[in-house]
Design a protein around this motif. Structure first.
Motif, PDB file in Angstrom:
ATOM      1  N   THR A   1       3.251   4.998 -10.246  1.00 31.28           N
ATOM      2  CA  THR A   1       2.028   4.590  -8.898  1.00 31.28           C
ATOM      3  C   THR A   1       2.523   2.849  -8.849  1.00 31.28           C
ATOM      4  OG1 THR A   1       1.000   6.419 -10.693  1.00 31.28           O
ATOM      5  CG2 THR A   1      -1.109   4.017  -9.391  1.00 31.28           C
ATOM      6  N   THR A   2       3.210   2.453  -9.990  1.00 36.58           N
ATOM      7  CA  THR A   2       2.688   0.935  -9.708  1.00 36.58           C
ATOM      8  C   THR A   2       3.627   0.454  -8.386  1.00 36.58           C
ATOM      9  OG1 THR A   2       1.871   0.280 -11.943  1.00 36.58           O
ATOM     10  CG2 THR A   2       3.462  -1.278 -10.815  1.00 36.58           C
ATOM     11  N   GLU A   3       4.767   0.802  -8.776  1.00 31.32           N
ATOM     12  CA  GLU A   3       5.528   0.446  -7.283  1.00 31.32           C
ATOM     13  C   GLU A   3       5.372   1.093  -6.230  1.00 31.32           C
ATOM     14  OE1 GLU A   3       9.253   2.634  -8.356  1.00 31.32           O
ATOM     15  OE2 GLU A   3       9.478   2.566 -10.464  1.00 31.32           O
ATOM     16  N   VAL A   4       4.445   2.461  -5.909  1.00 32.53           N
ATOM     17  CA  VAL A   4       3.497   2.573  -4.342  1.00 32.53           C
ATOM     18  C   VAL A   4       2.687   1.016  -4.515  1.00 32.53           C
ATOM     19  CG1 VAL A   4       2.222   3.735  -3.577  1.00 32.53           C
ATOM     20  CG2 VAL A   4       4.082   4.654  -4.891  1.00 32.53           C
ATOM     21  N   LEU A   5       1.891   1.130  -5.019  1.00 31.55           N
ATOM     22  CA  LEU A   5       0.530  -0.102  -5.086  1.00 31.55           C
ATOM     23  C   LEU A   5       1.899  -1.620  -4.987  1.00 31.55           C
ATOM     24  CD1 LEU A   5      -1.808   0.281  -7.887  1.00 31.55           C
ATOM     25  CD2 LEU A   5      -2.061   1.068  -5.220  1.00 31.55           C
ATOM     26  N   ARG A   6       2.588  -1.839  -5.546  1.00 31.60           N
ATOM     27  CA  ARG A   6       3.094  -2.914  -4.490  1.00 31.60           C
ATOM     28  C   ARG A   6       3.781  -2.863  -3.598  1.00 31.60           C
ATOM     29  NH1 ARG A   6       7.150  -2.764  -8.365  1.00 31.60           N
ATOM     30  NH2 ARG A   6       5.678  -3.972 -10.407  1.00 31.60           N
ATOM     31  N   MET A   7       4.565  -1.272  -2.647  1.00 32.57           N
ATOM     32  CA  MET A   7       4.837  -1.640  -1.929  1.00 32.57           C
ATOM     33  C   MET A   7       3.665  -1.645  -0.651  1.00 32.57           C
ATOM     34  SD  MET A   7       6.931   1.536  -0.180  1.00 32.57           S
ATOM     35  CE  MET A   7       7.232   1.982   1.915  1.00 32.57           C
ATOM     36  N   GLY A   8       2.414  -1.059  -1.521  1.00 34.98           N
ATOM     37  CA  GLY A   8       1.356  -1.020  -0.572  1.00 34.98           C
ATOM     38  C   GLY A   8       0.724  -3.037   0.089  1.00 34.98           C
ATOM     39  N   GLY A   9       0.707  -3.529  -0.707  1.00 35.57           N
ATOM     40  CA  GLY A   9      -0.102  -4.680  -1.414  1.00 35.57           C
ATOM     41  C   GLY A   9       1.609  -5.552   0.206  1.00 35.57           C
ATOM     42  N   LEU A  10       3.110  -4.908   0.233  1.00 37.72           N
ATOM     43  CA  LEU A  10       3.869  -5.861   0.962  1.00 37.72           C
ATOM     44  C   LEU A  10       3.348  -5.455   2.087  1.00 37.72           C
ATOM     45  CD1 LEU A  10       6.417  -7.528   1.510  1.00 37.72           C
ATOM     46  CD2 LEU A  10       7.883  -5.473   0.951  1.00 37.72           C
ATOM     47  N   VAL A  11       3.472  -3.814   2.572  1.00 36.45           N
ATOM     48  CA  VAL A  11       3.011  -3.799   4.334  1.00 36.45           C
ATOM     49  C   VAL A  11       1.989  -4.463   4.320  1.00 36.45           C
ATOM     50  CG1 VAL A  11       2.654  -1.462   5.525  1.00 36.45           C
ATOM     51  CG2 VAL A  11       4.225  -1.695   3.731  1.00 36.45           C
ATOM     52  N   GLU A  12       0.719  -4.578   3.608  1.00 37.38           N
ATOM     53  CA  GLU A  12      -0.842  -5.484   3.729  1.00 37.38           C
ATOM     54  C   GLU A  12      -0.013  -6.855   4.095  1.00 37.38           C
ATOM     55  OE1 GLU A  12      -4.638  -6.500   1.855  1.00 37.38           O
ATOM     56  OE2 GLU A  12      -3.632  -4.721   1.211  1.00 37.38           O
ATOM     57  N   ALA A  13       0.706  -7.499   3.670  1.00 40.60           N
ATOM     58  CA  ALA A  13       0.846  -8.535   3.938  1.00 40.60           C
ATOM     59  C   ALA A  13       1.775  -9.043   5.189  1.00 40.60           C
ATOM     60  CB  ALA A  13       1.502  -9.503   2.455  1.00 40.60           C
TER      61      ALA A  13
ATOM     62  N   GLU B   1      -8.147  -3.677   6.344  1.00 43.16           N
ATOM     63  CA  GLU B   1      -8.700  -3.556   4.892  1.00 43.16           C
ATOM     64  C   GLU B   1      -9.190  -2.056   4.638  1.00 43.16           C
ATOM     65  OE1 GLU B   1     -11.829  -3.914   2.448  1.00 43.16           O
ATOM     66  OE2 GLU B   1     -10.687  -5.481   3.610  1.00 43.16           O
ATOM     67  N   MET B   2      -8.552  -0.854   5.769  1.00 43.95           N
ATOM     68  CA  MET B   2      -8.594   0.344   5.694  1.00 43.95           C
ATOM     69  C   MET B   2      -7.628   0.826   4.403  1.00 43.95           C
ATOM     70  SD  MET B   2      -9.169   2.292   9.317  1.00 43.95           S
ATOM     71  CE  MET B   2      -8.304   4.003   8.719  1.00 43.95           C
ATOM     72  N   LEU B   3      -5.931   0.110   5.072  1.00 42.97           N
ATOM     73  CA  LEU B   3      -4.949   0.263   4.282  1.00 42.97           C
ATOM     74  C   LEU B   3      -5.657  -0.182   2.876  1.00 42.97           C
ATOM     75  CD1 LEU B   3      -1.988   0.519   4.091  1.00 42.97           C
ATOM     76  CD2 LEU B   3      -0.905  -1.491   4.749  1.00 42.97           C
ATOM     77  N   ARG B   4      -6.363  -1.626   2.947  1.00 45.80           N
ATOM     78  CA  ARG B   4      -6.505  -2.157   1.435  1.00 45.80           C
ATOM     79  C   ARG B   4      -7.203  -0.960   0.733  1.00 45.80           C
ATOM     80  NH1 ARG B   4      -8.486  -6.881   2.339  1.00 45.80           N
ATOM     81  NH2 ARG B   4      -6.797  -7.816   2.948  1.00 45.80           N
ATOM     82  N   LYS B   5      -8.395  -0.314   1.184  1.00 49.20           N
ATOM     83  CA  LYS B   5      -9.189   0.277   0.390  1.00 49.20           C
ATOM     84  C   LYS B   5      -8.799   2.010   0.061  1.00 49.20           C
ATOM     85  CE  LYS B   5     -12.749  -0.327   3.244  1.00 49.20           C
ATOM     86  NZ  LYS B   5     -14.260   0.493   3.779  1.00 49.20           N
TER      87      LYS B   5
END
Length: 230
Positions: A18-30, A135-139
């Motif tokens: 789960t942490t790995e997914v959130l880390r990947m999501g943070g990179l995409v958001e950036a 913002e949608m991606l973050r939420k």
């Protein structure tokens, strides 16, 4: 995110992935934010950095998918744990595709910057759409992390607003092109960027729907679309 298991290592495996997914999501958001900022500031180097980082997002998808398959093979999960891992596999696919859209935004931004010395089109609506999509991606990622069904359902509804922003900007671009044919080329670049932003919203919506699936066990994809057809 799940009930306690007899195996504490199993819990750790689920928490880690789960942490790995959130880390990947943070990179995409950036990446999305940087791609839009490159267009706003006419910064070629920033656009090139987004383009170069796409490979990192791709690697993360492959690594997480392998981790997911390994957990399924070793633990043979059932019920919500199985839904979680299935949803994770689909979520990272959507994150990778959102990363692709950030890549395309950066490529088009670089082309615009190289074509014109300064902004020739007012793309204020595009900034609004981009901020909305991010913002949608973050939420969506936050709802996934907390398994918040109510928050996820809200995101699904918000996608309509982003679609309306996209249609409004397309109408504006059509006016620009009809009034000044010299702007057709750069307008098409902006059109592709707007479409990429709209797709990022779609991927965020998908992630929110997967969160609902994890908790409720109900596949809500396409339900809204079917209702609109009736």
């Amino acid at each position: 995110m799940t009930e306690k298991h007899l195996s504490s290592q199993y819990d750790a495996d689920l928490s880690d992935i789960t942490t790995e997914v959130l880390r990947m999501g943070g990179l995409v958001e950036a990446q999305v934010q940087s791609a839009i900022r490159a267009l706003e500031t006419f910064d070629v180097s920033l656009a090139e950095n987004v383009i170069a980082t796409e490979a990192r997002v791709n690697r993360q998808e492959v690594e997480i998918d392998a981790h997911c398959s390994d957990i399924i093979a070793r633990r043979q999960p059932t019920a919500r744990d199985l839904r979680l891992l299935m949803a994770i596999s689909k979520t990272i696919t959507n994150l990778e595709r959102a990363g692709d859209e950030a890549y395309h935004i950066a490529k088009r931004s670089k082309h615009i910057i190289c074509e014109v010395s300064r902004p020739t089109i007012d793309f204020s609506e595009l900034r609004v759409s981009a901020a909305f999509a991010v913002e949608m991606l973050r939420k969506a990622l936050d709802a996934f992390a907390r398994l918040d069904v109510m928050a996820a359902a809200t995101i699904v509804q918000e996608d309509r607003g982003l679609d309306e922003e996209f249609r409004g900007f397309v109408r504006k671009l059509m006016s620009y092109m009809m009034e000044n044919p010299k702007l057709i080329s750069v307008s098409l670049d902006y059109l592709f960027i707007a479409k990429a932003i709209e797709r990022i919203g779609d991927h965020s919506t998908n992630i929110a729907e997967f969160t609902i699936y994890i908790v409720k066990g109900t596949d809500v994809r396409h339900i809204g679309q079917e209702a609109n057809k009736q």
